[in-house]
Design an enzyme around this catalytic site. Sequence first.
Site, short mmCIF file in Angstrom:
data_model
loop_
_atom_site.label_atom_id
_atom_site.label_comp_id
_atom_site.label_asym_id
_atom_site.label_seq_id
_atom_site.Cartn_x
_atom_site.Cartn_y
_atom_site.Cartn_z
N LYS A 1 0.85 -1.20 0.00
CA LYS A 1 0.00 0.00 0.00
C LYS A 1 0.88 1.23 0.00
CE LYS A 1 0.75 1.45 4.43
NZ LYS A 1 1.63 2.55 4.70
N ASP B 1 -2.18 -1.23 10.49
CA ASP B 1 -2.44 -1.20 9.05
C ASP B 1 -3.18 -2.46 8.56
OD1 ASP B 1 -1.22 1.23 8.70
OD2 ASP B 1 0.67 0.42 7.91
O1 C5P Z 1 0.15 -1.02 15.14
P1 C5P Z 1 1.57 -1.20 14.76
O2 C5P Z 1 2.24 -2.30 15.54
O3 C5P Z 1 1.78 -1.34 13.30
O4 C5P Z 1 2.32 0.15 15.15
C1 C5P Z 1 3.71 0.26 15.23
C2 C5P Z 1 4.06 1.46 16.08
O5 C5P Z 1 3.71 2.66 15.41
C3 C5P Z 1 3.30 1.51 17.40
O6 C5P Z 1 4.01 0.84 18.41
C4 C5P Z 1 3.20 2.99 17.68
O7 C5P Z 1 4.41 3.44 18.27
C5 C5P Z 1 3.14 3.61 16.31
N1 C5P Z 1 1.77 3.94 15.87
C6 C5P Z 1 1.10 5.02 16.45
N2 C5P Z 1 -0.16 5.32 16.04
C7 C5P Z 1 -0.78 4.62 15.08
C8 C5P Z 1 -0.10 3.53 14.46
C9 C5P Z 1 1.17 3.23 14.90
O8 C5P Z 1 1.64 5.69 17.33
N3 C5P Z 1 -2.02 4.94 14.69
#
Ligand code: C5P
Length: 287
Positions: A11, A133
């Site tokens: 994406k 995501d």
């Molecule tokens: O959800 P995911 O594990 O992909 O997110 C990775 C990191 O990105 C999270 O630990 C967080 O620090 C940050 N993040 C965030 N806000 C979001 C998505 C991700 O702060 N909406």
Amino acid sequence: MTPLTLHPPAKINLALEVVGRRTDGYHELVSVMQTVGLHDDLTIDDSDDCVFQCSDPSLQTGNLVERAVEVLRLEAGTHHGCRLTLRKSIPAGAGLGGGSSDAALTLLGLVGYWRLPLSCHDLSRIAADLGSDVPFFLYGGTCLVEGRGERVTPVPYTPRTWYLLVNPGIHVSTADVFRALDPRDWSDGEATRDLARDLEMGKPPRLGRNALRNALFRICPEARTCYDDVTAVAPTGAGLSGSGPTVIAPFTSRDEAVAAELSLRGSGYWTVVAPGTAAWRGISPCV
Ligand code: C5P
């Protein structure tokens, strides 16, 4: 059973605004996401146990695909096994959602393969637990994505644009980029919602702002150089996908995108030209 092969797509983010910080530490986002014609290959086959094999040894351990299988088996109360073989083409840690896409397509593929009675609502909840995501990839195509990433609204729009994707070959941690974010980069999300409305009305896609750009440049100066290099060959400008460092540029034809790609030859960057793709039909209860 006959093996099933799926093609988890990458994406890009046409725009990404950060609206604020949530009490759980995550950030509240408003983004337009678009799948593109660059994909991994995921094959599901019979096995008594759960077996996972990845073409990239560095992604073999702790892969989100294995977590997706575990969570799905628990959620559905099933003891089925499967052999999952993943051939990677999407670079990891690049802002292209490769790992999230692999996990989402694992969920969708196994729901079909094991004939599990799970709804879009069930899968969306499981997907959101796996990563921010992941829910988007239950839909694909063009979507307005809000909240932490769990609120996904398909945008009725037929992609006709070609994208040049350029990566300086550096792995960037999304968490590190969010940590480097300055609240002055927050905004109200309206520009991105406008972009989604424009696409729905059939206007040509444009790149909106990416609130993570300055944070990325602070922790990864090579990303700024790459961004400047792509901007120099992109008539309508360049943008950043997700937390980067992949830089994207839209073109109205494949030929123009390939010409820009050729002009970056010798830079040492990883490059790909790929079209925007539509949501898949038939394999997801969400579409
Ligand atoms: O959800 P995911 O594990 O992909 O997110 C990775 C990191 O990105 C999270 O630990 C967080 O620090 C940050 N993040 C965030 N806000 C979001 C998505 C991700 O702060 N909406």
